[in-house]
Design a protein around this motif. Structure first.
Motif, mmCIF file in Angstrom:
data_model
loop_
_atom_site.group_PDB
_atom_site.id
_atom_site.type_symbol
_atom_site.label_atom_id
_atom_site.label_comp_id
_atom_site.label_asym_id
_atom_site.label_seq_id
_atom_site.Cartn_x
_atom_site.Cartn_y
_atom_site.Cartn_z
ATOM 1 N N PHE A 1 -4.688 5.722 -0.231
ATOM 2 C CA PHE A 1 -5.026 4.275 0.045
ATOM 3 C C PHE A 1 -6.475 4.351 0.723
ATOM 4 O O PHE A 1 -6.619 4.596 1.859
ATOM 5 N N LYS B 1 -1.194 7.141 -5.273
ATOM 6 C CA LYS B 1 -0.954 6.250 -4.272
ATOM 7 C C LYS B 1 -1.739 6.587 -2.964
ATOM 8 O O LYS B 1 -1.361 5.794 -2.167
ATOM 9 N N ILE C 1 0.764 -1.098 0.032
ATOM 10 C CA ILE C 1 -0.036 0.034 -0.149
ATOM 11 C C ILE C 1 0.908 1.240 -0.197
ATOM 12 O O ILE C 1 1.950 1.159 0.388
ATOM 13 N N TRP C 2 0.351 2.330 -0.204
ATOM 14 C CA TRP C 2 0.913 3.635 -0.202
ATOM 15 C C TRP C 2 0.048 4.431 1.036
ATOM 16 O O TRP C 2 -1.256 4.253 0.824
ATOM 17 N N SER D 1 4.385 1.737 -9.516
ATOM 18 C CA SER D 1 4.316 1.371 -7.972
ATOM 19 C C SER D 1 4.797 0.026 -8.039
ATOM 20 O O SER D 1 5.461 -0.614 -6.954
ATOM 21 N N SER E 1 7.511 -1.709 -5.459
ATOM 22 C CA SER E 1 7.355 -2.680 -4.680
ATOM 23 C C SER E 1 8.535 -3.713 -4.530
ATOM 24 O O SER E 1 9.058 -4.252 -3.591
ATOM 25 N N GLY F 1 -2.959 0.426 -3.736
ATOM 26 C CA GLY F 1 -1.652 -0.694 -3.709
ATOM 27 C C GLY F 1 -2.286 -1.978 -4.416
ATOM 28 O O GLY F 1 -3.145 -2.088 -5.427
#
Length: 1477
Positions: free
Chosen positions: A591, A589, A553-554, A637, A641, A611
């Motif tokens: 969440f 990003k 997740i962000w 993203s 990760s 995410g």
């Protein structure tokens, strides 16, 4: 923006470490030692640095990390500096100096040391005891400065004991002990918490950083305090000797035959005490000032180290503008405050001595006068509280102003395109006006305190002597009265410095408090998988990356803001609505949305990416995996990760090998070569192969100095494609096992993209594991496998053929790709070449750019330099600078204010001095027939008159100074905002910001105080000299000699001190420029694990700054001691004349003389220090004046007399009549005899071969440069006769690189509130950001109760936009740019390759929206893909700056002889493509 995870509360400990690439983390067997062999060559590359195992006499040993990078060695600058960094910080021009006393010296010029080996070490800690006491070791540098301008290499080499690395190590150790102590306390109070929670929740008590600094510099500060106490004791005991001296003179008057032996002894004794006092005072000041410089340096390093370790939330809470304000403004105040701190410690000793001696002299009645001092003292503390409040408020406006300035400077081209100059100028001016309002109040209050301090001696003595009239009349002898007056003056001096020490301490503690909040904010752990992997079974050797049920997740920063506010309600959470940060490449990003909801497709299209959930796949070693998907689905993203920069919430990830992520193409202000090798050793064969594979060879052939051409700040001399390829070259030059590449093909054409794919991705690093996030799917078949991200949050991986057949998202993407991929190649190639040629022209043109600022150097043809040198003024400040300063402060009232000010200065000095003379009259009852009330009344008149005159004088000075500071800042703002883009492109942002931060702060605060001191002390000295000549006419003989010696010393001091101070200012700007560059490239530096290298570079620059800074302080103290000697000689002459009674003057008159003569060392010292500080601060004025008056300007911005009606243009017709255009006078004509008639609402596509002048059409329309001849008419109005504002506000542009500002979407569409919300909602729908059917639902959404905007539609007006639009993808930013153009509601729209960096599907959608939303507009489209303009009304084909063809697309295509037909043919466009439209 790269965001961290696993935040820690007190994050100081890891931020203090040197960096992630520390040698201690590398196994010794992995460090390789090679030799660099220096060989001369005859070609352009004069030095060929090769790694070799052979050892020669010219070899230098370097160590390397496994990646091939240097191990940073602080003794070897090559390991952390770029090729030209050393040249920049040591380069300066030599100017012979013509001085007043040059005839005393030989004409031989001192040689500048060539390198560090020839430089002498700083003698500060090494000199002999006598040299240390009198600081005599600076004489050698003063002599050099008297003959010629001092150069950086003339300065003494930094002593290792004073280096930033050494003092920082001490600071780090002490601060970490506090951190561990409070973590232990938290563990003890919360035994159930995890270690992570301990780190997250532990907070340090307030002023911890202040206590740490105190213990770090305990020795230096103890020495300062001891000297301060001894100095105060000496000054307090001096009146004891003067009392004996006055008594002796009284006896000598009664008994002329009395021997003078005792009197001479008293005279010499008093002067000896003055000498001791002067040496002790200057030694204390030397120690405290050096400590201040060291504290500023180490806190700069601490902040930089912290930012390297800061997680996303810390970066969110402390934006770059705020951090810049800490480093520039706050640390300058801390440095200034530390100079005065020991006064607080020395105050009690002086107070005790003075009170005791006063009681001895006058009896208990003296306590009345002491009571006056204490009354004023306690009143001052209440006033200081008000000063504190005013300073806190003014700091908020200062931060807001600096942030706004950064926003304008970073986006100047957009400001000009949208004609926002007036609005931004108004906005910043309003902030500045509010800031000045509080600064003015603060200064006025400070004026009253200072005037009271100066007058306190007279007021206290008045009250005391009035009381003595009734109580102790017999004790009022000349000796008692005037020695007591001297004691009151000593107390007054303490009362003068004590408030300064307290008020500056307030500023210091406020600044340290802000810095502590930053230092203890949360940090990111090292990549999370490193520790986790140790507990997992080892990966199969064939697997590079493995994910098992991994979720990422962000974080939601808005929610975290609210949680922190609830946890710490007393803390200021800045009241800012903030959204989640995202990585620099463009994926959102925040969440909030649930990926598993049944409406997930619709949700994700409306809301932002948050995410990944339950990722399961393996990437094998050597595989080439492409990652694709629609905009905003999380391609970047996913790479984050893998790289460990996205927070993992569950599952596992394993990495087998050394990994590198090549993100957003950040370009540093350095040469092309330095940008590519990026801290690695230069290996010629490897380097050339990388250039070839990344298709950079032809670009380097065009650049003026090849790969040694300096790239301007923010990559201003490069096209988008060049930036992308340099970024790729930097990545593949590193030896890594796994490469994560983010959209490296987006800004390059098909031909170059194919070359990069074949030669770089599949050949040069073909045996490495490669993951490429891209929307360029034309080369998809080169991939081993493909990962497709869907709008529903799905993540699918599989073989290319299988995914083509089964994945719906990929099918849609490929359908759009196949329609467009082939036709763009030729046009892209031409576009790229034209951009190169245009930039080449701009670089070559820099040498004729006329600047009216101080001396500059732009040398393209030899060394490829683009950024101009920092200007360095030489010799004294010009008289014109003082005139401009006064003009800015006085406006039209100068003819009244200046004479009034001078009258008040004379009145103040006369009243102050004559009050003591009148006291002598009263003491000896000079007018026998007058009553006591006569003496008392006039004494009171002179005392209070002096206070009133002084307060008035200070108020007028404050009015002038604050007015000048405000006006010069605003004038500089007006000029910088209207300066041509050519100036912005060749001047670092840090240098410009320095004018609006440090220089402005100097004018706001320091300059006024120093001018006040200068004028008052100079007037006092002149008054004392006049009084001495009146009483002792023979003294007039000594005055010219004393003046000569004073001028001799001052002239020598200025020659060196001024130049060293200027060098310090230039070196400081290098520190700030480097700091700003690091803030901008933080993500890239982290990706490449180059933190330690950049910290070492910063340390090197800080040490260079301190080499000048330390010496500045030492030269100031040296000259102060010399001036003390002159003042003592002055005093000795007076005392001997009084003792020997060469003139028959009374004991009372001797008391008056001695009272002031014995002050002379202090007066001279204060005057010299104030004069020096004024000149130093006038350097800031000089730089601000140069911006306020001398910056080049564009054409007239407003021309009301020629302004067209508001409805203009109604038709949108554009007519070019015989237009010739050159970028500047003297350069070749780019557009030649252009004649065009474009009708209203016509859609014109513009294309052409290399250098045809397509982009120049836009430049000419916007008048970024003026026409050479001819005219452009819009609706029959000649635009050359209009003001730039009247023209530009009627044009709209959708640029290639969309710019978003920090704030919300409403601010980005309508930053100055010129439209209603309904109008903005309407354009969001028309621009395609919000579907019409979703409008009602979107408008009904509101920010949640906890204050976050995460659940809003991604294009809701209240949706938060982070700095640089970081929480929106590139495609989303492009849609907002389209909507912004709609808001302007103009009749003419220009598309400047507006869709060159988005995927084909987004391109198609944007083109459709343009066709419908701008159907009423005249559109000029500089074509990126030929197919996008086939449906336009006409096509303009340019050839060598001339109109080659201008007709409908079909007519041009049917004529096989046209250039357009050939372009279509090369792009595989057929007649069928026209029929499809």
């Amino acid at each position: 923006m790269v965001d961290g995870h696993g935040s820690t509360g007190v994050g100081i400990e890891s931020s203090l470490s040197s960096g992630s690439a520390d040698i201690k983390d590398v196994d010794s067997e992995k460090i390789q030692t090679h030799n660099i062999v220096v060989k001369s060559k005859t070609n352009a590359d004069t030095v060929d640095l090769r790694r070799s195992s052979a050892s020669t006499s010219n070899s230098f040993n370097y160590q390397y990390l496994p990646s091939g990078d240097y191990v940073v060695d602080r003794n070897k600058p090559k390991t952390f500096l770029n090729r030209d960094d050393l040249e920049k910080v040591t380069d300066s021009e030599v100017f012979p100096q013509k001085r007043l006393f040059s005839f005393f010296y030989s004409k031989k010029m001192p040689v500048v040391p060539a390198n560090d080996d020839e430089r002498k070490d700083l003698p500060l800690l090494r000199a002999n005891i006598i040299s240390k006491i009198f600081i005599w070791w600076v004489v050698s540098i003063v002599k050099v400065g008297y003959k010629r301008t001092i150069q950086p290499n003339d300065l003494f080499k930094m002593d290792e004991r004073l280096s930033i690395n050494n003092i920082y190590t001490r600071f780090e150790k002490i601060l970490n002990s506090y951190v561990e102590k409070h973590r232990a306390i938290y563990r003890e109070n919360h035994p159930e918490v995890t270690e992570e929670e301990v780190h997250k929740n532990t907070t340090l008590p307030r002023f911890t950083v202040a206590k740490t600094l105190m213990f770090t510099f305990k020795v230096e500060y103890f020495i300062s305090i001891v000297f301060a106490v001894l100095s105060n004791c000496a000054s307090g005991l001096l009146p004891l000797v003067t009392k004996r001296l006055i008594t002796f003179v009284g006896k000598k008057a009664l008994f002329p035959e009395l021997h003078v032996n005792a009197g001479v002894g008293y005279a010499i004794g008093s002067c000896a005490m003055m000498v001791c006092n002067g040496i002790l005072f200057n030694q204390f000041f030397l120690s405290s000032q050096l400590t201040g410089a060291q504290v500023k340096a180490l806190l700069t390093k601490a902040i930089l180290n912290k930012i390297f370790k800061a997680d996303g939330y810390t970066r969110h809470k402390f934006p770059n503008g705020e951090i810049t304000s800490y480093v520039t403004t706050d640390l300058a105040r801390v440095e200034f405050a530390l100079s005065f701190q020991p006064f607080i410690a020395g105050f009690p000793a002086s107070l005790a001595i003075c009170i005791t001696l006063l009681i001895i002299n006058l009896g208990p009645i003296a306590l009345v006068g002491v009571g006056v001092f204490f009354a004023v003292f306690f009143v001052s503390f209440f006033i200081f509280k008000q000063i504190l409040n005013l300073r806190v408020v003014s700091l908020k406006f200062t931060d807001a102003r600096v942030t706004a300035m950064r926003e304008v400077l970073n986006n100047m081209k957009m400001v000009k395109f949208y004609s926002w100059e007036d609005a931004y100028e108004k906005n910043i001016t309003e902030i500045r006006t509010k800031e000045i309002k509080y600064v003015r109040q603060l200064q006025y209050i400070r004026n009253g305190i200072v005037a009271l301090s100066f007058s306190l001696t007279s007021i206290a003595s008045l009250v005391t002597f009035l009381c003595m009239y009734k109580v102790n009349h017999a004790g009022r002898t000349p000796a008692n009265v005037f020695s007591s007056l001297s004691l009151f003056q000593v107390l007054s001096l303490q009362m003068f410095f004590f408030p300064i020490a307290v008020s500056t301490s307030i500023d210091m503690f406020l600044g340290l408090d802000r810095i502590q909040n930053l230092l203890q904010s949360s940090e990111m752990y090292d990549s999370f998988y490193q520790n986790e992997m140790k507990t997992l079974p080892p990966l199969d050797e064939s697997i590079a990356i493995k994910m098992n049920d991994a979720s990422f997740i962000w974080p939601d920063y808005e929610k975290m803001d609210k949680e922190e506010a609830l946890k710490n309600p007393e803390k200021d959470t800045k009241g800012k609505k903030k959204d989640n940060r995202k990585n620099a490449a463009g994926d959102s990003k925040n969440f909030t949305n649930d990926k598993n909801s049944e409406n997930s497709i619709v949700d994700l299209e409306k809301t932002a990416f948050t995410g990944f959930t339950n990722l399961n796949f393996e990437i094998k070693k050597g595989e080439f995996v492409m990652i694709t998907g629609p905009i905003g689905t999380g391609k970047t993203s996913l790479l984050n990760s893998f790289a460990g920069f996205m927070e993992k919430t569950s599952g596992t990830i394993q990495i087998n090998g050394d990994l590198l992520m090549g993100g957003y193409p950040w370009i540093q202000n350095a040469t092309v070569r330095d940008n590519i090798i990026f801290g690695s050793p230069y290996e010629e064969d490897k380097y050339k192969e990388v250039l070839r594979a990344c298709s950079l060879e032809s670009d380097l052939d065009i650049l003026p100095a090849g790969d040694k051409t300096e790239i301007g700040e923010r990559g201003i001399t490069l096209s988008g494609g060049q930036k992308a390829r340099i970024n790729l070259a930097r990545c593949v030059y590193k030896e890594k096992d796994i490469y994560l590449l983010d959209d490296v093909l987006s800004a390059v054409d098909s031909r170059v993209g194919k070359h990069i794919m074949d030669e770089c991705l599949t050949k040069l690093i073909g045996n490495k594991t490669r993951l490429l996030a891209t929307h360029q799917l034309s080369l998809i078949d080169k991939a081993s496998r493909i990962i497709v991200l869907g709008n529903d949050g799905s993540v699918e991986i599989g073989d290319v053929q299988y995914m083509k057949e089964t994945n719906k998202t990929l099918k849609v993407l490929l359908e759009n790709t196949n329609q467009a991929e082939e036709e763009e190649e030729e046009e892209e190639r031409m576009l790229e070449e034209e951009m190169i040629e245009t930039k080449e022209r701009e670089i070559k043109d820099l040498d004729i750019l006329e600047k009216t600022l101080s001396r500059k150097d732009v040398d393209e043809n030899i060394n490829g330099r683009t950024i101009e040198k920092e200007e360095r003024a030489v010799n004294s400040i010009k008289l014109s600078i003082y005139k401009e300063y006064l003009k800015a402060g006085l406006n039209k009232w100068g003819f009244i204010i200046l004479p009034l000010y001078l009258i008040l200065v004379v009145a103040t000095t006369f009243s102050s001095l004559f009050s003591s003379v009148w006291l002598s009259y009263w003491t000896e009852n000079k007018f026998e027939n007058r009553s006591e009330s006569f003496y008392m009344g006039l004494y009171s008149f002179f005392v209070f008159g002096a206070y009133i005159f002084m307060t008035s004088q200070f108020t007028i000075l404050c009015y002038i100074g604050i007015g000048a500071s405000k006006n010069l800042n605003i004038q500089a703002l007006k000029r910088i905002i209207h300066t041509p883009m050519s100036f912005m492109d060749t001047t670092p942002i840090g240098r410009i910001l320095n004018r609006f931060t440090k220089d402005t702060d100097s004018l706001d605060n320091e300059l006024i105080e120093n001018v006040r001191l200068t004028v008052s002390q100079f007037a006092n000295i002149v008054g004392v000299c006049v009084m001495c000549i009146v009483y002792l006419p023979w003294f007039a003989i000594a005055v010219p000699f004393l003046v000569f010696i004073f001028v001799f010393i001052q002239n020598h001091y200025q020659s060196a001190g001024r130049e060293i101070k200027r060098l310090e200012a230039i070196q400081r700007s290098f520190v700030y420029n480097n700091f700003n560059e690091i803030l901008g490239g933080m993500d890239t530096i982290k990706f490449y694990k180059s933190e330690e290298r950049y910290i070492a570079k910063s340390d090197y620059l800080i040490d260079k700054m301190n080499e000048a800074g330390y010496l500045t302080v030492c030269v100031q103290r040296w000259v102060a001691i010399l001036v003390d000697m002159i003042a003592v000689a002055f005093a000795l002459i007076i005392t001997l004349l009084c003792v020997t009674r060469q003139f028959h003057i009374s004991a009372s008159s001797v008391g008056v003389l001695l009272t002031y003569v014995l002050q002379l060392p202090g007066l001279f010292n204060t005057l010299l220090r104030a004069v020096s500080q004024v000149e130093n601060d006038m350097n800031s004025t000089e730089r601000l004046v140069s911006y306020a008056t001398d910056l080049p300007l564009e054409a007239q911005y407003h021309k009301p007399e020629t302004a067209p009606p508001e409805s203009w243009p109604e038709e949108g017709t554009i007519k070019f009549e015989n237009v010739d255009f050159a970028y500047r006078p003297g350069l070749p004509i780019v557009l030649k005899n252009i004649n065009l008639q474009i009708n209203g609402t016509e859609k014109i596509g513009i294309c052409g071969r290399t250098g045809a002048g397509k982009s120049t059409i836009m430049t000419a329309l916007y008048r970024l440069n003026e026409l050479t001849s001819g005219s452009i008419l819009i609706d029959d109005v000649d635009i050359n006769k209009l003001g730039l504002h009247e023209l530009r506000k009627k044009l709209a542009i959708i640029p290639q690189d969309p710019v978003l500002f920090r704030g919300d979407i409403r601010k980005n569409l309508d930053p100055f509130h010129e439209r209603t919300d309904e109008e903005l909602w309407d354009v969001l729908v028309r621009g395609g950001a919000i579907a019409p059917e979703d409008l009602a639902e979107t408008k009904a959404q509101h920010i949640t109760e906890d204050g976050t905007s995460a659940d809003l539609h991604k294009f809701h007006l209240d949706k938060v936009v982070e700095e640089d639009g970081a929480n929106f993808s590139l495609g989303e930013r492009q849609i907002l740019a389209l909507t912004r153009a709609l808001v302007r509601n103009t009749k003419i729209l220009i598309l400047d390759e507006a869709t060159s960096s988005v995927d084909y599907e987004t391109d198609r959608k944007i083109q459709e929206r343009i066709a419908t939303a701008f159907s009423h507009c005249t559109i000029l489209c500089i074509a990126h893909r030929l197919k996008t303009i086939l449906n336009y009304d006409r096509i303009l084909v340019l050839e060598h700056g001339e109109v080659a063809e201008f007709d409908t697309p079909m007519n041009l295509f049917k004529d096989e002889t046209t250039i357009f037909h050939n372009m279509c043919k090369k792009s595989d466009i057929t007649i069928d493509d026209f029929s499809d439209l």
